[in-house]
Design an enzyme around this catalytic site. Structure first.
Site, PDB file in Angstrom:
ATOM      1  N   SER A   1     -10.051  -0.473   7.205  1.00  0.00           N
ATOM      2  CA  SER A   1      -9.447  -0.295   5.880  1.00  0.00           C
ATOM      3  C   SER A   1      -8.730  -1.515   5.321  1.00  0.00           C
ATOM      4  O   SER A   1      -8.359  -1.524   4.143  1.00  0.00           O
ATOM      5  CB  SER A   1      -8.463   0.879   5.899  1.00  0.00           C
TER       6      SER A   1
ATOM      7  N   SER B   1      -9.710   1.870   2.942  1.00  0.00           N
ATOM      8  CA  SER B   1      -8.767   2.521   2.078  1.00  0.00           C
ATOM      9  C   SER B   1      -7.807   1.581   1.360  1.00  0.00           C
ATOM     10  O   SER B   1      -7.216   1.966   0.346  1.00  0.00           O
ATOM     11  CB  SER B   1      -7.955   3.540   2.879  1.00  0.00           C
TER      12      SER B   1
ATOM     13  N   LYS C   1       0.851  -1.188   0.000  1.00  0.00           N
ATOM     14  CA  LYS C   1       0.000   0.000   0.000  1.00  0.00           C
ATOM     15  C   LYS C   1       0.889   1.241   0.000  1.00  0.00           C
ATOM     16  O   LYS C   1       1.881   1.296   0.739  1.00  0.00           O
ATOM     17  CB  LYS C   1      -0.892  -0.021   1.244  1.00  0.00           C
TER      18      LYS C   1
END
Lengths: 487, 96
Positions: free
Chosen positions: A176, A152, A77
């Protein structure tokens, strides 16, 4: 040759049936193809990945292999500092930033021999539930391209779902990892707060943020967590507790005490999502687990607690993006555009920070401001204690809690983008876990009209090993997690 | 229900916002604040200070960073290996 799981790919490497270069080339191809279709990458590191794969193959030939992740391709990420490699947090304000150091998680993965394919999309500074706030645009759901991948960690979930690497590293502040895992049909674990170091993970809400893996199976997540968990002297909230062995043996579900909190099955839960989760509960029961209803009465307040504490910390953490020390700046792009220090700050932050992040900064500034601090922030801390105590009480009678991960199915791109409250309600079933600092997982438990559904398993403080064991036992008896989307 | 003073908050938060965006944020933030106001109904006392928290103190050591050049490479304005900052207020006669 395609291997579905990290564990199978590692076994093939160990048996000499494949090489890291072959796995990496194949994963890069899927990463690039999926990126074209879904917009999941923020950076593809093809040359560096192939060099790392060759280095792994050389270690294997020399008999100096490091461990099960050596030679395994993965994605990261875009929220972790990587020395010498641009790190953006999917924000225009960090697009020009090349960190001079690497996050602890990145260092541990580098030391494990894992091969980073590149970086994947996130909501800006992880603030969102759909990746729609990313400066790189939305990541689409691999099961239906008109829907979001969740957020996210939507880039991570989409990458793991399509086999762009055998795992991805995400972060979870209010859901997330778990919500996108549910939306993309992968397995994801948010460990106990402090179990994985936050050093070098760009902060959103420092008392809630936690790093974790997303992968095809619970066993794959265990292999990754084994590498990234553990104390870090750089990070004050890092837990000093010894890391147990996470890879489960052959687990039985007989006698397992499963709590089902009724507050998670109330109004707003999609009936077909409920049906899939109910079917999972029945499977546990049929295997000898003892199912009992539990009550967590403060649950309805957890989201409000979160949307006070998290923005309060956001408003503080985001103060560092001021156009002075690093990142985008009005000083660089419009020389003479600011005539004093305040204008440098305000114009830079107004121009390069996205609207959702601005919204949370303003909300946090409000709840911390004079006259409101006690009514909001202190009250939120008090209710946070109540939420924690209710979980502690519940875990005196059960081993794990089982709930839906999300109330609904993956929603359409743009459907909630202009309604922040509707977007915030996406976290309603995941956020209490963060508020209490507990470990939580999302595990695939079926499909509705071709869209995946996830169930959430919640464990007590430092209960990751038990969660992974229970999830692995469930996956040994089901095949939902093995479904693979066509890109 | 509380209503936010968006221009005041924007100044506190060091955010230059066009009027249009400020008005947009006003509507959205009022809705969020209305939602979190439900906490007033929650039955919980003020937080205690014995919630298992402890202070963690880092070792006070001087570190020398060998990569000063890499750090300064990301700084918008530099001079003589230092970060350049504009004057806090030009009214006080300082120069930028």
């Amino acid at each position: 040759m395609t291997y579905l799981t990290l564990e199978a790919a590692a076994a093939a490497l160990a048996a000499g049936e494949t090489t890291s270069r072959a796995l990496t080339e194949e994963a890069l191809e899927r990463f690039e193809t999926a990126h074209t279709a879904l917009n999941l990458a923020t950076l593809i590191e093809r040359e560096a990945a192939l060099a790392a794969a060759d280095a792994s193959d050389a270690r294997r030939a020399a008999g100096t292999i490091i461990g099960p992740l050596d030679g395994i391709p993965y994605t990261l990420k875009d929220i972790f500092a990587t020395e010498g490699v641009v790190t953006t947090a999917a924000s225009n304000i960090l697009k020009p930033w090349t960190p001079p150091y690497s996050a602890t998680t990145v260092k541990r993965l580098d030391a494990s021999g894992a091969v980073r394919l590149g970086k994947v999309n996130t909501d800006e500074f992880t603030m969102g539930s759909s990746t729609e706030t990313s400066a790189f645009g939305v990541t689409r759901n691999p099961w239906d391209h008109d829907r979001v991948a969740g957020g996210s960690s939507g880039g991570s979930a989409a990458a793991a779902a399509v086999g762009a690497g055998y795992f991805s590293i995400g972060t979870d502040t209010g859901g997330s990892i778990r919500q996108p895992a549910a939306y993309c049909n992968v397995t994801g674990i948010k460990p106990t707060y402090g179990r994985v170091s936050r050093w070098g993970e760009i902060a959103m809400a420092s008392s809630l943020d936690q790093t974790g893996p997303l992968a095809r199976t619970a066993r794959d997540c265990a292999l990754v967590l084994q590498v990234i968990a553990g104390h870090d002297a750089h990070e004050a909230t890092s837990l000093p507790d010894a890391v147990p062995t996470y890879l489960p043996g052959q687990a039985t579900l007989a006698g397992l005490r499963v709590g089902v909190p009724q507050e998670y099955f109330g109004e707003g839960l999609h009936p077909e999502v409920r049906a899939r989760v109910d079917a999972a509960i029945e499977l546990f029961r049929s295997q000898g687990a003892v199912i009992s209803e539990v009550t967590l009465p403060s649950t309805p307040y957890a989201l409000a607690v979160y949307y006070i504490i998290a923005p309060a910390e956001v408003s503080s953490n985001m103060a560092r993006y001021d156009g002075i020390r690093y990142g985008a700046s009005i000083e660089r792009d419009e020389p003479g555009g600011a005539h004093d220090l305040f204008e440098t700050y305000a114009k830079t932050r107004g121009a390069y920070i996205g609207e959702e992040v601005q919204r949370r900064i303003m909300l946090g500034t409000h709840v911390l401001s004079s006259g409101y601090h006690d009514a909001y922030y202190k009250k939120a801390l008090a209710v946070q204690q109540a939420v924690k105590q209710e979980f502690v009480q519940a875990f005196q009678d059960v081993d794990v809690l089982l709930t839906p991960t999300t109330a609904g199915l993956p929603f359409g791109v743009g459907e909630k983008a202009n309604d922040p409250l509707a977007m915030y309600l996406e976290d309603v079933l995941t956020v209490a876990v963060n508020v209490a600092g507990l470990p939580g997982m999302s595990v695939p438990c079926g499909f509705v009209d071709g869209l995946p559904v996830g169930m959430q398993l919640i464990g007590p403080h430092l209960g990751e090993a038990k969660l992974l064991e229970v999830a692995a036992a469930y996956q040994a008896r089901t095949e939902h997690h093995l479904s693979f989307p066509n890109i | 229900m509380s209503t936010l003073n968006v221009p005041h908050l924007a100044r506190l938060a060091r955010l230059a916002l066009p009027e249009e965006r400020a008005a947009h944020l006003q509507t959205q933030l009022d809705g969020v604040v209305q939602y979190v106001d439900k906490l007033a109904q929650a039955n919980a006392g003020m937080p205690s200070h014995d919630a298992g928290l402890q202070n963690v103190v880092a070792v006070d050591e001087v570190h020398h960073f060998p990569n000063t050049a890499a750090i300064l490479a990301g700084v918008p304005r530099t001079a003589n290996n230092l970060i350049m900052v504009r004057a806090v207020s030009l009214d006080e006669g300082a120069s930028a």
